[in-house]
Design a protein around this motif. Structure first.
Motif, PDB file in Angstrom:
ATOM      1  N   MET A   1       0.816  -1.204   0.000  1.00  0.00           N
ATOM      2  CA  MET A   1       0.000   0.000   0.000  1.00  0.00           C
ATOM      3  C   MET A   1       0.857   1.265   0.000  1.00  0.00           C
ATOM      4  N   ASN A   2       2.065   1.199   0.434  1.00  0.00           N
ATOM      5  CA  ASN A   2       2.921   2.376   0.487  1.00  0.00           C
ATOM      6  C   ASN A   2       3.621   2.598  -0.849  1.00  0.00           C
ATOM      7  N   ARG A   3       2.835   2.562  -1.928  1.00  0.00           N
ATOM      8  CA  ARG A   3       3.381   2.767  -3.266  1.00  0.00           C
ATOM      9  C   ARG A   3       2.441   3.676  -4.037  1.00  0.00           C
ATOM     10  N   GLY A   4       2.987   4.257  -5.085  1.00  0.00           N
ATOM     11  CA  GLY A   4       2.163   5.040  -5.986  1.00  0.00           C
ATOM     12  C   GLY A   4       1.522   6.233  -5.299  1.00  0.00           C
ATOM     13  N   LYS A   5       0.291   6.505  -5.703  1.00  0.00           N
ATOM     14  CA  LYS A   5      -0.397   7.704  -5.216  1.00  0.00           C
ATOM     15  C   LYS A   5      -0.771   7.615  -3.742  1.00  0.00           C
ATOM     16  N   ILE A   6      -0.951   6.442  -3.225  1.00  0.00           N
ATOM     17  CA  ILE A   6      -1.324   6.299  -1.811  1.00  0.00           C
ATOM     18  C   ILE A   6      -0.128   6.601  -0.894  1.00  0.00           C
ATOM     19  N   ALA A   7       1.086   6.556  -1.431  1.00  0.00           N
ATOM     20  CA  ALA A   7       2.284   6.809  -0.623  1.00  0.00           C
ATOM     21  C   ALA A   7       2.253   8.191   0.010  1.00  0.00           C
ATOM     22  N   GLY A   8       1.610   9.148  -0.642  1.00  0.00           N
ATOM     23  CA  GLY A   8       1.537  10.505  -0.112  1.00  0.00           C
ATOM     24  C   GLY A   8       0.731  10.614   1.170  1.00  0.00           C
ATOM     25  N   ILE A   9      -0.162   9.678   1.409  1.00  0.00           N
ATOM     26  CA  ILE A   9      -0.959   9.742   2.637  1.00  0.00           C
ATOM     27  C   ILE A   9      -0.695   8.550   3.556  1.00  0.00           C
ATOM     28  N   TRP A  10       0.350   7.799   3.261  1.00  0.00           N
ATOM     29  CA  TRP A  10       0.636   6.596   4.046  1.00  0.00           C
ATOM     30  C   TRP A  10       0.853   6.906   5.516  1.00  0.00           C
ATOM     31  N   GLY A  53      -5.917   6.851 -12.330  1.00  0.00           N
ATOM     32  CA  GLY A  53      -6.083   8.228 -11.907  1.00  0.00           C
ATOM     33  C   GLY A  53      -7.181   8.457 -10.883  1.00  0.00           C
ATOM     34  N   LEU A  54      -8.267   7.746 -10.982  1.00  0.00           N
ATOM     35  CA  LEU A  54      -9.382   7.955 -10.069  1.00  0.00           C
ATOM     36  C   LEU A  54      -9.553   6.838  -9.061  1.00  0.00           C
ATOM     37  N   GLY A  55      -8.971   5.696  -9.345  1.00  0.00           N
ATOM     38  CA  GLY A  55      -9.188   4.513  -8.515  1.00  0.00           C
ATOM     39  C   GLY A  55      -8.824   4.685  -7.062  1.00  0.00           C
ATOM     40  N   LEU A  56      -7.714   5.327  -6.801  1.00  0.00           N
ATOM     41  CA  LEU A  56      -7.303   5.520  -5.409  1.00  0.00           C
ATOM     42  C   LEU A  56      -7.693   6.890  -4.874  1.00  0.00           C
ATOM     43  N   ALA A  57      -8.212   7.756  -5.744  1.00  0.00           N
ATOM     44  CA  ALA A  57      -8.584   9.106  -5.308  1.00  0.00           C
ATOM     45  C   ALA A  57      -9.703   9.069  -4.276  1.00  0.00           C
ATOM     46  N   ASP A  58     -10.677   8.195  -4.475  1.00  0.00           N
ATOM     47  CA  ASP A  58     -11.753   8.126  -3.485  1.00  0.00           C
ATOM     48  C   ASP A  58     -11.247   7.565  -2.162  1.00  0.00           C
ATOM     49  N   ASP A  59     -10.335   6.605  -2.220  1.00  0.00           N
ATOM     50  CA  ASP A  59      -9.739   6.067  -0.987  1.00  0.00           C
ATOM     51  C   ASP A  59      -8.987   7.163  -0.235  1.00  0.00           C
ATOM     52  N   ALA A  60      -8.168   7.921  -0.975  1.00  0.00           N
ATOM     53  CA  ALA A  60      -7.403   9.002  -0.359  1.00  0.00           C
ATOM     54  C   ALA A  60      -8.340  10.063   0.208  1.00  0.00           C
ATOM     55  N   GLY A  61      -9.424  10.340  -0.493  1.00  0.00           N
ATOM     56  CA  GLY A  61     -10.388  11.323  -0.024  1.00  0.00           C
ATOM     57  C   GLY A  61     -11.037  10.913   1.291  1.00  0.00           C
TER      58      GLY A  61
END
Length: 80
Positions: A1-10, A53-61
């Motif tokens: 999970m600590n990869r890609g776009k989610i890494a910014g909020i890990w 692009g959008l797949g993890l955006a809702d998770d991060a939100g």
């Protein structure tokens, strides 16, 4: 999970997990944190994770919404 776009909020995800594990944390806050963490790992999302692009955006939100709702209760877990 600590990869890609989610890494910014890990670090925030880890803070939510530490908050949930703290026996002194308020139950209302724990409910918010648990719901956000379940949404993050759940294969059932409002926007499926495989959509570029959008797949993890809702998770991060959802994670960021939980962070904002918990506010000062969560600050001590962000710096551990």
């Amino acid at each position: 999970m600590n990869r890609g776009k989610i890494a910014g909020i890990w670090d925030k995800v880890q803070a939510l997990w530490k908050f949930v594990q703290d026996p002194d944390a308020p139950w209302g806050g724990k409910a918010i944190a648990i719901a956000a963490l379940i949404y993050l790992i759940s294969p059932i999302d409002a926007v499926p994770d495989f959509i570029p692009g959008l797949g993890l955006a809702d998770d991060a939100g959802i994670i960021l919404l939980a962070i904002s709702k918990l506010g000062s209760d969560l600050k001590k877990y962000l710096n551990r």
